[in-house]
Every structure is written in C-alpha cells, then in structure tokens.
Design a protein around this motif. Sequence first.
Motif, PDB file in Angstrom:
ATOM      1  N   VAL A   1     -44.899 -18.552   6.827  1.00 59.55           N
ATOM      2  CA  VAL A   1     -45.236 -18.287   7.975  1.00 59.55           C
ATOM      3  C   VAL A   1     -44.964 -19.924   8.386  1.00 59.55           C
ATOM      4  CG1 VAL A   1     -47.318 -17.370   7.710  1.00 59.55           C
ATOM      5  CG2 VAL A   1     -47.155 -19.499   6.500  1.00 59.55           C
ATOM      6  N   GLY A   2     -44.277 -20.528   9.452  1.00 57.67           N
ATOM      7  CA  GLY A   2     -44.348 -22.322   9.750  1.00 57.67           C
ATOM      8  C   GLY A   2     -44.445 -22.418  11.114  1.00 57.67           C
TER       9      GLY A   2
ATOM     10  N   THR B   1     -41.593  -9.100   4.648  1.00 62.96           N
ATOM     11  CA  THR B   1     -40.634  -7.998   4.137  1.00 62.96           C
ATOM     12  C   THR B   1     -41.883  -7.208   3.089  1.00 62.96           C
ATOM     13  OG1 THR B   1     -39.250  -9.752   5.176  1.00 62.96           O
ATOM     14  CG2 THR B   1     -38.397  -7.677   3.253  1.00 62.96           C
ATOM     15  N   SER B   2     -42.194  -6.229   3.215  1.00 64.83           N
ATOM     16  CA  SER B   2     -42.423  -5.316   2.321  1.00 64.83           C
ATOM     17  C   SER B   2     -41.900  -5.512   0.990  1.00 64.83           C
ATOM     18  CB  SER B   2     -42.492  -3.913   2.769  1.00 64.83           C
ATOM     19  OG  SER B   2     -41.331  -3.655   2.481  1.00 64.83           O
ATOM     20  N   PRO B   3     -42.725  -5.174  -0.494  1.00 60.27           N
ATOM     21  CA  PRO B   3     -41.449  -5.929  -2.018  1.00 60.27           C
ATOM     22  C   PRO B   3     -40.675  -4.757  -1.944  1.00 60.27           C
ATOM     23  CG  PRO B   3     -43.963  -5.481  -1.799  1.00 60.27           C
ATOM     24  CD  PRO B   3     -43.688  -5.503  -0.480  1.00 60.27           C
TER      25      PRO B   3
ATOM     26  N   MET C   1     -42.010 -29.971  11.843  1.00 56.97           N
ATOM     27  CA  MET C   1     -41.191 -28.505  11.102  1.00 56.97           C
ATOM     28  C   MET C   1     -41.664 -28.188   9.817  1.00 56.97           C
ATOM     29  SD  MET C   1     -40.083 -25.881   9.728  1.00 56.97           S
ATOM     30  CE  MET C   1     -38.019 -26.456   9.378  1.00 56.97           C
ATOM     31  N   HIS C   2     -42.305 -27.276  10.357  1.00 57.50           N
ATOM     32  CA  HIS C   2     -42.612 -27.287   8.479  1.00 57.50           C
ATOM     33  C   HIS C   2     -42.968 -25.360   8.061  1.00 57.50           C
ATOM     34  CE1 HIS C   2     -44.628 -26.833   4.634  1.00 57.50           C
ATOM     35  NE2 HIS C   2     -45.802 -26.149   4.920  1.00 57.50           N
ATOM     36  N   SER C   3     -42.686 -24.959   7.482  1.00 56.43           N
ATOM     37  CA  SER C   3     -42.794 -24.099   7.240  1.00 56.43           C
ATOM     38  C   SER C   3     -42.578 -22.773   5.118  1.00 56.43           C
ATOM     39  CB  SER C   3     -41.361 -23.049   7.149  1.00 56.43           C
ATOM     40  OG  SER C   3     -40.652 -21.380   6.679  1.00 56.43           O
ATOM     41  N   GLN C   4     -43.427 -22.587   5.174  1.00 54.71           N
ATOM     42  CA  GLN C   4     -43.637 -21.886   3.431  1.00 54.71           C
ATOM     43  C   GLN C   4     -44.081 -20.707   2.867  1.00 54.71           C
ATOM     44  OE1 GLN C   4     -47.089 -24.791   2.643  1.00 54.71           O
ATOM     45  NE2 GLN C   4     -47.051 -23.902   1.596  1.00 54.71           N
ATOM     46  N   ASN C   5     -43.902 -20.749   1.948  1.00 60.82           N
ATOM     47  CA  ASN C   5     -43.447 -18.811   1.521  1.00 60.82           C
ATOM     48  C   ASN C   5     -45.436 -18.214   1.026  1.00 60.82           C
ATOM     49  OD1 ASN C   5     -41.146 -18.086   2.015  1.00 60.82           O
ATOM     50  ND2 ASN C   5     -40.948 -17.106   0.511  1.00 60.82           N
ATOM     51  N   ILE C   6     -46.122 -18.235   1.470  1.00 57.99           N
ATOM     52  CA  ILE C   6     -47.721 -17.859   1.307  1.00 57.99           C
ATOM     53  C   ILE C   6     -47.593 -16.960   0.369  1.00 57.99           C
ATOM     54  CG2 ILE C   6     -50.070 -16.812   2.161  1.00 57.99           C
ATOM     55  CD1 ILE C   6     -49.141 -19.083   3.251  1.00 57.99           C
ATOM     56  N   LYS C   7     -46.776 -15.890   0.128  1.00 57.65           N
ATOM     57  CA  LYS C   7     -46.417 -15.025  -0.854  1.00 57.65           C
ATOM     58  C   LYS C   7     -44.513 -15.035  -0.744  1.00 57.65           C
ATOM     59  CE  LYS C   7     -50.332 -11.747  -1.298  1.00 57.65           C
ATOM     60  NZ  LYS C   7     -50.486 -10.421  -0.742  1.00 57.65           N
TER      61      LYS C   7
ATOM     62  N   ARG D   1     -38.055 -20.874  -1.310  1.00 60.38           N
ATOM     63  CA  ARG D   1     -38.731 -20.703  -2.507  1.00 60.38           C
ATOM     64  C   ARG D   1     -39.673 -22.234  -2.809  1.00 60.38           C
ATOM     65  NH1 ARG D   1     -34.341 -19.320  -6.412  1.00 60.38           N
ATOM     66  NH2 ARG D   1     -35.857 -19.753  -7.687  1.00 60.38           N
ATOM     67  N   THR D   2     -39.593 -23.245  -1.705  1.00 62.21           N
ATOM     68  CA  THR D   2     -40.345 -24.068  -1.892  1.00 62.21           C
ATOM     69  C   THR D   2     -41.082 -24.342  -0.873  1.00 62.21           C
ATOM     70  OG1 THR D   2     -40.269 -26.242  -2.937  1.00 62.21           O
ATOM     71  CG2 THR D   2     -38.461 -25.316  -2.241  1.00 62.21           C
ATOM     72  N   PRO D   3     -41.526 -25.603  -0.143  1.00 62.97           N
ATOM     73  CA  PRO D   3     -42.392 -25.858   1.252  1.00 62.97           C
ATOM     74  C   PRO D   3     -41.326 -26.569   1.302  1.00 62.97           C
ATOM     75  CG  PRO D   3     -44.160 -25.377  -0.383  1.00 62.97           C
ATOM     76  CD  PRO D   3     -43.521 -24.837  -1.225  1.00 62.97           C
TER      77      PRO D   3
END
Length: 727
Positions: free
Chosen positions: A173-174, A203-205, A162-168, A139-141
């Motif tokens: 992606v990470g 994951t689709s909506p 390591m880095h991961s974040q939600n584009i949507k 929910r946050t980078p």
Amino acid sequence: MYKTIVLFLLSCVLFGAKQSFAQDLKTSVNQNKELDSLRSKLENSKDSVIFTSRFIRYTTLKLTKDSIQTLALDTSLRGMQNFSPIAQPRRPTINTGNIGLAAKDLLFEPIKTIGFNPGFHSLDWYALGNDDIRYYQARTPFSNIYFAGQYSGEAEQLFRVMHSQNIKKNFNVGASYNRIGANGLYQRQRGDVLNGTFFSWYTSPNKRYALYANAIFNTLKAYENGSIINDNIFGSNNLSIDRMSQSVRLNSARQIYRKNTFFLRQTYFVGRIDSLDQEISKKVLPTNKITYTIKYDKDSYAFQKNEADDHTVLPSGMRDLSYTNDSTTVKHIQNEFIYSFFLRGKSSSVIKNELKLDAGIRHDFYNYSQIVGVLPQTNTYNYTNAAGVVTSETITVNNKYFSNYAKTFQNVTLLGSAGYRFSNRIDLNFDVQQIFQGRQAGDFMYEAKSNLLVSNNLGRIVLGGYIQNKSPEEIYDTHYGNHFGWTNATVDPKLAELKAANPLVSPNIVMLASPFNRTKTVNLSFKYINDKLGLDAGAEYYMINNYLYFVQKNTTVDSLTILPAQESGSISVLKVTVGKKFKFGRFNLDSYIVYQKTSKPDIMPTPEFYTYNSLYMKAKVFKVLNTEFGVDVKYNTKYVNYSYSPSVSQFYIRQSAPDAAIPYKPVKFDSYPIVDVWVRASLRKANIFVKYAYLNQGIQSKGYYTVNRYPMQDRALQVGLSWNFYD
C-alpha cells in the motif's frame, strides 16, 4: 515555508557529505575501553541487510498488460534539473507564462483516443491519471521527498512526498501528496495544483490472482490575468521594470479543474504459469488471463470571474456583466472485461514462437452537463391595499444557474489484439478498438507495430502505423457560456427554433451550420534505436482529414470571440527526430533535434525546427560526491504564434475575413536560444541540483513569448532535492 524546508534538507545533505569525507580520513581513538566495547557489540550482533534502491521495484498498468514485470528505481541524476512538467526536453510546450497555467504542445502530438471527450486539455499537464501510478514491491518501507523551484521568492515551487510499504510480502500500500504553488512574476499568474493518491497492489501467494487499486484526487487552480497590458515589457530597459506592478486585463478570473478517479483492476491467471528471471524477483508469464476493470471518474471544469473588466479579453457577459461561473461536469463509469490467451513453448530462457490473442468488451456510461451560473436575484415589490397603505416585500430568488444543459449516454467498445513473437528478435502486434454501439458509434482505432532487433551492435528497428476515426470532442460541438458559446440544431433544436424566430435570443450564442465530421488520421512511423551508440532516430508521417481547431475569423470586427472550425481538406505533417548521446572522456553531450513540416501552417502553426542540447562534465567532489556540471541550450525557429482565450481555456489562431479592408497580419515572435547552467550531485540516498535558468537574458534576448501577449518568466536561480528513504 518551502524555502525553509529546502534549506534544512540541503543542510542535512551537506552535513552528510562532510561526515562521509571525515570518515575517509585516518582517525585515532584514545579511549580503548569504548573501542573494545564497540567491537564486542558488533562481533556478537546478528547479521543485518543494508537496504538500497535495489530492493525496491515497481510496476505500472502498462507493464502488467501481458505479464507481471517490475522495474528498478531510477536513482540517477539524469534530467533532474528539468523539473517542470511543461518544460521537458523532448516535449516542449507553449504556455501562458508560468507552471500551473494553461499549456499546449509546441510540437505536433496527436491524441490517440476514441469516444467521448469533453475537450479541456490545457491543464492536463498537472493532473495524475491511472497510468501515472506506480505499484511497488518494497522489501523495506520506501519514502521519497522531493522539492524543486525558485531559490528566492515564490514564483514557482514544487513539493512531493510519497510513501510505500509492504503490509505482507505480497500486499503493498502507498500514498503520495504533490503540490505546485507558483505565484509567477506578474499579477494573477498563480498556478495552484494539488494531487493526492492512494494505491495498493496485492498478489496471491500462487501468483495467479492480482489486484491493482488506486484513488486519485486532482485539484487544479489556474489564475487568469488575461495577459499584461504593456505589450512592450521587453523594452530597452526591461530588467529594471517591476513585473508585479504591471497592470493586467483580468483581476479575479480563474480556472478550477477537479479530476477524481477510483480505479480497481483484477487479473486471474488460468492454466500453466511461466517465469523469467529478473533482478530480485521473477517476471511472471501467464498462458491464460482474465482481466476485469472498473473505474469511476468525476471531472469538473469551471471558469469563474467576479469583476467588471475592460472587455479587451472577453466580450460582455450575456447574463451578468461582472459575474461568470461557467462549469462543465462529467461523471463516468467504465466496466471492461478482457480474456487473453498465450501460446508459447515451455522454455523459460528465451520466449519465442509466442502467439498472443486478446478479446474484450468495454462499456462506458456518461452523465454530462454544462451550467451557466448566476448570482441570487433580489427584487422588491410594493403593494397598496384598499386603505391606501403601501407595503413592500423583498423576494430573493436563489437561482444557481441560468441554463443547465445535461444529457446521459453510453458507448460499447469491442477490444482486440493479436501478437506473434517469432523470436527474441522479431515480433508483430495488432490492436483494435471499435465503438459499435452508443453516441460515438463508428469511432475506431486500428494500430500495428513491429520490432526487429538486427543485433546488439547494430540496434533495432520499430515500424508502426495506425488509422484513427474520432468523433469531435464535445467542446467543438457545444459550449454554453456567459461571454460566448455555440451549438447546432442537431444538438439543441429548441434553441435553433427560438433563434430562427427571434435572432436577438441569446445573441452571443452562435448556431453552427451542422455538427462537425469525425477526424480521420492515418499515421506511418519508423524508428531506429541503437543503445550501444546512444542513438535514436525516427520519422513519422500523418495525413489528417477534417482537422478541428479554434479561430477568430474576423479580427478587425470582433477580436474577442472565438469559434470552432474544421478544415474540410486534408493536412499532411512530417516529423523527423534524432537523439544522440556523445561521450568525450568526462564530457557528455545529449542532443535532440526535431524537424517537422505541415502542409497548412496557417491552420496548424508549428516551428519547423526545434533542438535541445545538454553538455555536462562528470566529476567526484570530496571523493564521495558524484557531481555533474552542465549547460542546456534549447531553440526553435519562428512561427505564427497561438493566442489564448481564458473563458474556454483554449488556444486559437487569428485570421482575417476574406473581404477585410485591412488584413490581419499574423504574429511571429523573434526566436533566440535559451541557455541554462546547472550543477547536480548525488550523495548516498539524495540527489540535488542548483540551476540558473535563462542565463542569457539581456544578452541576445531581453525576454520572450510563446503565446501572444503572455510573457515568459525571467532568469532565476532554482534548486531541487530528491531524497529516498529505505527504512
């Protein structure tokens, strides 16, 4: 550079501790106008969320097999001081003396796979695979920086970011970068590991479609010194001997392994979708599921040498006395399709009376080659014409290899599984893998497992068993190298004909009598787990037929060449494990004990007893720093030690010929406890540790070996830091 980084990060952590301690004290503000301005700003500001590890969850491919479930990050201090992948408490190894170099399980650990396998596993400890990738819901980078290693010097160092974040909201992606740079204490003892990954989870909506993708790049470089020449390095005055000044048997040899993977898995849920509540998100349970996976692997394994050695480790080269470049390459494309069916009640609180069926098919295509490389050859030719004039011509033949053994083949495997959950206390599962077409047709793996929860107080019981029928790994049937090799008439009939007509053809290549038979393993297991008591105990029994291993069969005549061998009879292995967590106020003791017994210790050497114990005390320093002070002790009994062959990166046993005048006496090294002391602490988003490894060196033991002729590391001060960032 690494030392500078860790000192900077540790300084930041200590500064944070100081600030936290200062904020705990009563303070006064003299400038009331600034205070009123600050209060006004805070009162009129919008509400904000303070993100913590609670808002970061992840899944793995294993967790998505039947549903979509996620786990929370583990931010505890548990086991942080055990940073080396080849020095884990419950999976100890024997190795050639340093992280990044060749290693093998100390305890018996079978490989539960079927089908084709090239057979190079000595550096697998450092390579990342598809099952190691974590797919995040952030929910946050989210980022993590990790460092561990020797405080002074470059004997061993690990660095990860390591880095991961939600584009949507539903698309993450990470990427990660891992590096091991360990020069060791002796010459040519460097382990150099580079891992890079990219990963994504979509994951689709409506939660029906999911995509998991990753790309993994592994480069593993292990320098080979062939062991030190001084066999008495741990003499009476061992700590005063300069390790780097010790002569070694090889000065330019190394292993280079590359493992690159591109992976894509797509799943689609058909029909009704159920869910169970879990922290932050829900666990999604399908009733029908379609899964398609495609994977491409390109792996290469090379042994390189460019020196004239003294032939105390390797026999003379067949093609070149100095230059060796033996390489094996495997290109692999896998396609897999699975349909899953779930039949369960509509209750969302407790899943019971659930039936699960999986049916699928897997296709594997392989391109395999072994190359014996050679240097370019330059020849000068003299010609005399009719007038008697002599001219010279120099021709360079840029041959890249002397021999190139290559083949392509495929396997088709049927996949199936069935499971029934009677309630949330009892379940029963069966898994089937059967290769029915292709080069390894006839391989199979049948496995069954059952979980029984007696009660929350009495714990649960896990019963299991499997039957495995596995083709020999490729290196047992065929190996072509500059120093030695082997094959058989079935694999290479042309070479068999040439050697039958002229035995001097390829003298270092041994023609095996026939291809090896499949190895059949039967396993029965029992495990008892009681989380309330902190107890886990288990027993496993193995019956192994046609066990494969490497051996020097006549050490009095040839102590350099190794060959594959197969035990025609059966070998029994019994393994009993007990793990227990004790708590006495602020003191904690984590103990792990293993007893194992094999019916053929001369073929499958292993210690009968192994134990690891960690005693630590919890405290809070400066009211904010959660700290643990501890000591670790590990020990295993004496056993016949393995030797190691650099040219094929394999561990082997040594035996005397049946009619040897002077029988070979197996090597058994003395065994003493290894003691480490450490401190580990946690402050907000950072965990740190300081460890003095092998504290008791010079008290009971002056040093130790796990592999014949390869000394282990000396005592050392080590530090580590793991820092999470949530914004």
